[in-house]
Design an enzyme around this catalytic site. Structure first.
Site, PDB file in Angstrom:
ATOM      1  N   PRO A   2     -35.872 -79.310 -16.015  1.00  0.00           N
ATOM      2  CA  PRO A   2     -35.504 -80.106 -16.617  1.00  0.00           C
ATOM      3  C   PRO A   2     -35.797 -81.504 -17.386  1.00  0.00           C
ATOM      4  O   PRO A   2     -35.485 -82.602 -16.230  1.00  0.00           O
ATOM      5  CB  PRO A   2     -34.562 -80.083 -15.737  1.00  0.00           C
ATOM      6  CG  PRO A   2     -34.236 -78.622 -14.999  1.00  0.00           C
ATOM      7  CD  PRO A   2     -35.794 -78.611 -14.830  1.00  0.00           C
ATOM      8  N   GLU A   3     -36.179 -81.680 -18.180  1.00  0.00           N
ATOM      9  CA  GLU A   3     -36.131 -83.109 -18.816  1.00  0.00           C
ATOM     10  C   GLU A   3     -34.484 -83.535 -19.593  1.00  0.00           C
ATOM     11  O   GLU A   3     -33.514 -82.874 -19.621  1.00  0.00           O
ATOM     12  CB  GLU A   3     -37.487 -82.977 -20.059  1.00  0.00           C
ATOM     13  CG  GLU A   3     -38.658 -82.679 -19.007  1.00  0.00           C
ATOM     14  CD  GLU A   3     -39.626 -82.522 -20.261  1.00  0.00           C
ATOM     15  OE1 GLU A   3     -39.556 -83.976 -20.557  1.00  0.00           O
ATOM     16  OE2 GLU A   3     -40.502 -81.523 -20.674  1.00  0.00           O
ATOM     17  N   LYS A  58     -32.182 -87.762 -16.483  1.00  0.00           N
ATOM     18  CA  LYS A  58     -32.139 -86.678 -16.989  1.00  0.00           C
ATOM     19  C   LYS A  58     -31.399 -86.740 -15.494  1.00  0.00           C
ATOM     20  O   LYS A  58     -31.081 -85.086 -14.878  1.00  0.00           O
ATOM     21  CB  LYS A  58     -33.915 -86.746 -15.736  1.00  0.00           C
ATOM     22  CG  LYS A  58     -34.705 -86.736 -16.600  1.00  0.00           C
ATOM     23  CD  LYS A  58     -35.781 -86.618 -15.367  1.00  0.00           C
ATOM     24  CE  LYS A  58     -36.884 -86.960 -16.760  1.00  0.00           C
ATOM     25  NZ  LYS A  58     -38.501 -86.647 -15.690  1.00  0.00           N
ATOM     26  N   ARG A 111     -36.130 -74.857  -5.646  1.00  0.00           N
ATOM     27  CA  ARG A 111     -36.647 -75.592  -5.173  1.00  0.00           C
ATOM     28  C   ARG A 111     -35.868 -76.657  -5.020  1.00  0.00           C
ATOM     29  O   ARG A 111     -35.551 -76.854  -6.017  1.00  0.00           O
ATOM     30  CB  ARG A 111     -38.129 -76.121  -5.994  1.00  0.00           C
ATOM     31  CG  ARG A 111     -38.845 -75.028  -5.860  1.00  0.00           C
ATOM     32  CD  ARG A 111     -39.991 -75.969  -6.524  1.00  0.00           C
ATOM     33  NE  ARG A 111     -40.716 -75.218  -7.908  1.00  0.00           N
ATOM     34  CZ  ARG A 111     -41.398 -75.955  -8.867  1.00  0.00           C
ATOM     35  NH1 ARG A 111     -42.196 -76.882  -8.540  1.00  0.00           N
ATOM     36  NH2 ARG A 111     -42.059 -75.142  -9.766  1.00  0.00           N
ATOM     37  N   ARG A 248     -50.021 -85.750 -13.089  1.00  0.00           N
ATOM     38  CA  ARG A 248     -49.070 -85.147 -14.299  1.00  0.00           C
ATOM     39  C   ARG A 248     -50.596 -84.097 -14.420  1.00  0.00           C
ATOM     40  O   ARG A 248     -51.628 -85.102 -15.224  1.00  0.00           O
ATOM     41  CB  ARG A 248     -48.392 -85.209 -14.515  1.00  0.00           C
ATOM     42  CG  ARG A 248     -46.935 -85.843 -13.799  1.00  0.00           C
ATOM     43  CD  ARG A 248     -46.100 -84.812 -13.353  1.00  0.00           C
ATOM     44  NE  ARG A 248     -45.636 -85.292 -12.491  1.00  0.00           N
ATOM     45  CZ  ARG A 248     -44.812 -84.592 -11.759  1.00  0.00           C
ATOM     46  NH1 ARG A 248     -44.689 -82.817 -11.343  1.00  0.00           N
ATOM     47  NH2 ARG A 248     -44.577 -84.622 -10.719  1.00  0.00           N
TER      48      ARG A 248
END
Length: 258
Positions: A2-3, A58, A111, A248
DNA sequence: ATAAAGTCCTGAAAGC
DNA sequence: TGCTTTCAGGACTTTA
């Protein structure tokens, strides 16, 4: 996953539910609740009518008819689904809202990195004040101002939600690749022309992704290549570079992004 | 075992 | 020197 585009898709899921009434709240896993107990969530939420859901970055905000707002964040693996109440629960359905006894709204998250909270007006403000302008609507001048005030790498700045809200790792790499900008370029030394390209690329990538409800895994996009064993640039065909930036994985083309 | 598209926190380094 | 900003790393969590 999810962005901004994914969360925009979840907002549409809610929007399609209209102003239905929350007739039941089932907390399958209280581990996703932030600052609210299952008991209080049920007490406050049940019997309330859904307001118009809105998104910033977000984060997804769902007003509940004059009481605290239901706030969702999807972490890396979260999603929101609407289905029939008869549909069997999926493995990671953590929170289920029944609407008018006829629809089932499911917050699913493998998660539990983020979660759901119940926020009054000041709590919503506290979330918003940590966020920069939404990436979908930010103007070029404001984007330039905010990015050029940063000393670090341009990708780090784009990733920072307090600078621009909504971009994640995939989108940043995609946008920088389209703008012909190397991710490690210091944000303050990005020139006017490159900021113009960056803003245009951001708009195009976001609008296409929002329509798709995700960053589309097209072969013509950088994103569509990153899982390849020997990824090549969709534009020039040269091997892509891969490294770590801002903690990242970062993929770029050293030829197209000097 | 490693790594994964999220954020938050910490301590250290860098910059003014 | 001292303050602020930025970065790197770990934490959280679960699974392929």
């Amino acid at each position: 996953m999810p962005e901004l585009p994914d969360v925009e898709g979840f907002r549409r899921v809610l929007s399609d539910c209209g102003r239905r009434c929350v007739t039941d709240i089932e907390v399958c896993d209280a581990g996703v609740l932030r600052g609210v107990t299952a008991k209080r969530l049920r007490k406050e939420g049940e019997g309330r009518r859904l307001g118009e859901a809105w998104r910033h970055g977000k984060w997804l905000f769902v007003p509940l008819d004059g009481c605290p707002t239901l706030v969702f964040h999807f972490g890396m693996t979260g999603s929101l689904w609407c289905c029939s109440p008869d549909e069997p629960f999926a493995g990671h359905d953590r929170l289920v809202l029944t609407l008018d006894d006829t629809r089932s709204l499911r917050y699913r998250d493998q998660r539990k990195l983020q979660g759901v909270q119940l926020a009054d007006e000041s709590a919503v403000d506290r979330i918003l004040e940590r966020l920069g302008p939404d990436a979908l609507t930010v103007g070029r001048a404001e984007l330039t101002d905010r990015l050029s005030a940063r000393r670090g790498a341009v990708k780090s700045a784009l990733m920072d939600q307090s600078v621009i809200a909504g971009l994640g790792n995939l989108l940043c790499d995609e946008i920088l690749w389209r703008a012909h900008l190397a991710p490690r370029t210091p944000a303050r030394s990005v020139g006017e022309a490159a900021y113009r390209r960056l803003h245009a690329a951001m708009g195009r990538v976001l609008r296409t992704s929002v329509r798709a409800g995700c960053v589309p895994p097209r072969r013509s996009w950088l994103t569509g290549r990153r899982e390849d064993s020997e990824p090549r640039c969709p534009r020039c065909g040269r091997p892509l570079c891969s490294g770590r930036l801002a903690g990242r994985r970062t993929v770029w083309c050293s030829h197209c992004q000097p």
